[in-house]
Design a protein around this motif. Structure first.
Motif, PDB file in Angstrom:
ATOM      1  N   VAL A  34       9.407  -1.795   7.279  1.00  0.00           N
ATOM      2  CA  VAL A  34       9.955  -0.847   8.200  1.00  0.00           C
ATOM      3  C   VAL A  34      10.051   0.599   7.371  1.00  0.00           C
ATOM      4  O   VAL A  34       9.717   1.756   7.736  1.00  0.00           O
ATOM      5  N   ILE A  35      10.317   0.483   6.045  1.00  0.00           N
ATOM      6  CA  ILE A  35      10.130   1.520   5.081  1.00  0.00           C
ATOM      7  C   ILE A  35       8.792   2.435   5.152  1.00  0.00           C
ATOM      8  O   ILE A  35       8.602   3.645   5.205  1.00  0.00           O
ATOM      9  N   LYS A  36       7.791   1.414   4.986  1.00  0.00           N
ATOM     10  CA  LYS A  36       6.454   1.892   4.983  1.00  0.00           C
ATOM     11  C   LYS A  36       6.172   2.541   6.408  1.00  0.00           C
ATOM     12  O   LYS A  36       5.373   3.341   6.364  1.00  0.00           O
ATOM     13  N   GLY A  37       6.462   1.870   7.504  1.00  0.00           N
ATOM     14  CA  GLY A  37       6.186   2.330   8.920  1.00  0.00           C
ATOM     15  C   GLY A  37       4.996   1.548   9.302  1.00  0.00           C
ATOM     16  O   GLY A  37       4.127   1.034   8.388  1.00  0.00           O
ATOM     17  N   GLN A  82       0.917  -1.199   0.084  1.00  0.00           N
ATOM     18  CA  GLN A  82      -0.023  -0.149   0.186  1.00  0.00           C
ATOM     19  C   GLN A  82       0.778   1.263   0.067  1.00  0.00           C
ATOM     20  O   GLN A  82       1.944   1.201   0.415  1.00  0.00           O
ATOM     21  N   THR A  83       0.313   2.362  -0.573  1.00  0.00           N
ATOM     22  CA  THR A  83       1.104   3.561  -0.649  1.00  0.00           C
ATOM     23  C   THR A  83       1.095   4.403   0.724  1.00  0.00           C
ATOM     24  O   THR A  83       1.868   5.461   0.854  1.00  0.00           O
ATOM     25  N   GLU A  84       0.278   4.058   1.505  1.00  0.00           N
ATOM     26  CA  GLU A  84       0.349   4.931   2.822  1.00  0.00           C
ATOM     27  C   GLU A  84       1.475   4.770   3.829  1.00  0.00           C
ATOM     28  O   GLU A  84       1.927   3.475   3.972  1.00  0.00           O
ATOM     29  N   ILE A  85       2.183   5.453   4.033  1.00  0.00           N
ATOM     30  CA  ILE A  85       3.275   5.681   4.752  1.00  0.00           C
ATOM     31  C   ILE A  85       3.033   6.229   6.338  1.00  0.00           C
ATOM     32  O   ILE A  85       2.335   7.389   6.569  1.00  0.00           O
ATOM     33  N   ASN A  86       3.518   5.701   7.141  1.00  0.00           N
ATOM     34  CA  ASN A  86       3.151   5.749   8.658  1.00  0.00           C
ATOM     35  C   ASN A  86       4.541   5.610   9.448  1.00  0.00           C
ATOM     36  O   ASN A  86       4.666   4.985  10.250  1.00  0.00           O
ATOM     37  N   ARG A  87       5.432   6.721   9.043  1.00  0.00           N
ATOM     38  CA  ARG A  87       6.892   6.903   9.579  1.00  0.00           C
ATOM     39  C   ARG A  87       6.717   7.868  10.717  1.00  0.00           C
ATOM     40  O   ARG A  87       6.136   8.691  10.619  1.00  0.00           O
ATOM     41  N   PRO A  88       7.671   7.296  11.707  1.00  0.00           N
ATOM     42  CA  PRO A  88       7.896   8.461  12.850  1.00  0.00           C
ATOM     43  C   PRO A  88       8.250   9.758  12.323  1.00  0.00           C
ATOM     44  O   PRO A  88       8.071  10.938  12.844  1.00  0.00           O
ATOM     45  N   GLU A  89       9.106   9.625  11.158  1.00  0.00           N
ATOM     46  CA  GLU A  89       9.437  11.060  10.650  1.00  0.00           C
ATOM     47  C   GLU A  89       8.390  12.095  10.253  1.00  0.00           C
ATOM     48  O   GLU A  89       8.355  13.292  10.573  1.00  0.00           O
TER      49      GLU A  89
END
Length: 415
Positions: free
Chosen positions: A412-415, A235-242
């Motif tokens: 990990v990259i996606k979060g 999926q394209t959604e990113i959920n990173r702490p950044e």
């Protein structure tokens, strides 16, 4: 030779009994908990508590004590013929205690506290981001250990097959079906296999020690690393702490703007000063006297040549800088995700190919096994085919671990 093989077999099979185990998620948790950088989160919290107390102290009475003794080259004189006035002494003494109480400062103190809190949250989140970025390093170590572990098991399978084949060959030699030296070839291969065991275990121990340092906890060399089931939903959604860090930086900028806006607000203070000196407030009384003053003071910077406005405009530019950082981060992250997707697709094709190769190698080895029993081929030819099958299975194993690693990195990259 037989005794060596038996001892080696006991050591290998016995080492897997009663083992403790660890998972990838546990390694993540230990890293976040024990990595030296993690200590900074609590240190920033302590620092914020102290800074908050310092800022809040402005609301409390400010007490100052002053004392001085001076000698003047000249003093006040009255040009009147008053015989009772003795004149002021050139040596003067004074001790005072002053109390200032802030009554109103336009909310500057509250704005300063809000800014300090926002800065602390930003620093703590930056630490979390730095720790999160170590997860790919943990992935690399964990799956490398897992590969060594699975390679060891594959070597055990090959050893079992060789031991069984050695018994068959020795029986064939006894009855004159197989050449007398055929068992020596298999024994030499078993010795070579023991070296491969040593190498696999040595690599595993070195990797475990490196992982132990990264997660801040000593791991037993015999610990079992569980093979994680990594289910990756593309999926394209990113959920990173950044992303949370960028939001906290925006909030910090807003708090800075609020503080700057209040810096020109009027400040109202109450003050009182008491003292003892010679002379006192009455300069014409040349004696030690007690005295006091009290009052209210207003301080208001009415015009600052738009300096305050320009400061806020300068700070506001940081919001645009943050927006550009968010766009850059999103772009890099999406590129990295696409690379991992391509890597997973490539490895899956390799695995399909590996399965076909192994199927063919097993058929070839089955034929070679029959030929060896009938004395058609030598033990060397059989070992060549067995090694070819082992290498194909080892390649499949590597590709499976690589696929798991790619999936873990994708998560990990996606979060």
């Amino acid at each position: 030779m037989k005794r060596i093989i038996i001892i080696l077999s006991v050591l290998i099979t016995g080492s897997t009994v009663g083992q403790e185990s660890i998972t990838l998620d546990e390694c993540y948790r230990l890293m976040f908990q024990n990595y030296p950088l993690a200590k900074q989160i609590q240190l920033f919290e302590k620092q914020n508590t102290l800074d908050t107390e310092v800022i809040s102290n402005v609301r409390r009475p400010q007490i100052h004590l002053d004392a001085q003794a001076t000698y003047q080259s000249d003093v006040i004189e009255l040009p009147l013929p008053i015989t009772t006035f003795e004149g002021v002494n050139k040596d003067q003494y004074r001790a005072t205690i002053s109390v200032n109480q802030l009554l109103y400062n336009g909310g500057t103190t509250g704005a300063s506290l809000n800014l300090k809190s926002a800065q602390t949250k930003t620093k703590q989140k930056q630490v979390e981001v730095n720790l999160y970025q170590l997860k790919q390093q943990i992935n690399q170590l964990y799956f490398s250990i897992l590969l060594s572990q699975e390679t060891y098991l594959l070597l055990e399978s090959k050893q079992t097959q060789l031991l069984a084949k050695l018994k068959e060959v020795q029986s064939g030699i006894k009855y004159g079906v197989i050449l007398p030296t055929s068992d020596k070839v298999l024994e030499a291969e078993l010795l070579k296999l023991s070296q491969q065991f040593d190498e696999a275990e040595s690599n595993r121990i070195a990797l475990i020690e490196t992982l132990s340092s990264s997660i801040g906890q000593s791991l037993d060399h015999a610990i079992l690393f569980q093979n994680p089931i990594v289910n990756t939903v593309l999926q394209t959604e990113i959920n990173r702490p950044e992303l949370d860090l960028f939001q906290l930086k925006r909030e910090e900028i807003e708090r800075s703007e609020a503080l700057i806006a209040k810096q020109n607000a009027p400040k109202l203070l109450a003050f009182a000063t008491g003292g003892y000196g010679n002379p006192g407030l009455n300069m014409l009384d040349n004696s030690f006297q007690a005295f006091y003053t009290a009052g209210i003071k207003l301080n208001w910077s009415v015009f600052d040549w738009s300096s305050n406005k320009k400061q806020r405009q300068s700070v506001a530019i940081n919001k645009d800088i943050i927006d550009s950082e968010v766009e850059t981060f999103a772009l890099k992250t999406n590129i990295a995700l696409n690379q991992q997707i391509n890597e997973m697709d490539k490895i899956e094709r390799f695995i399909s190919s590996d399965l076909e190769i192994i199927k063919l190698r097993k058929e070839i080895l089955k034929s070679a096994d029959s030929q060896l029993k009938n004395g058609v081929i030598t033990s060397s030819a059989y070992i060549t085919e067995l090694t070819n099958l082992y290498e194909a299975e080892n390649t499949l194993l590597k590709h499976k671990i690589q696929l798991q690693l790619a999936k873990a990195n994708y998560k990990v990259i996606k979060g």
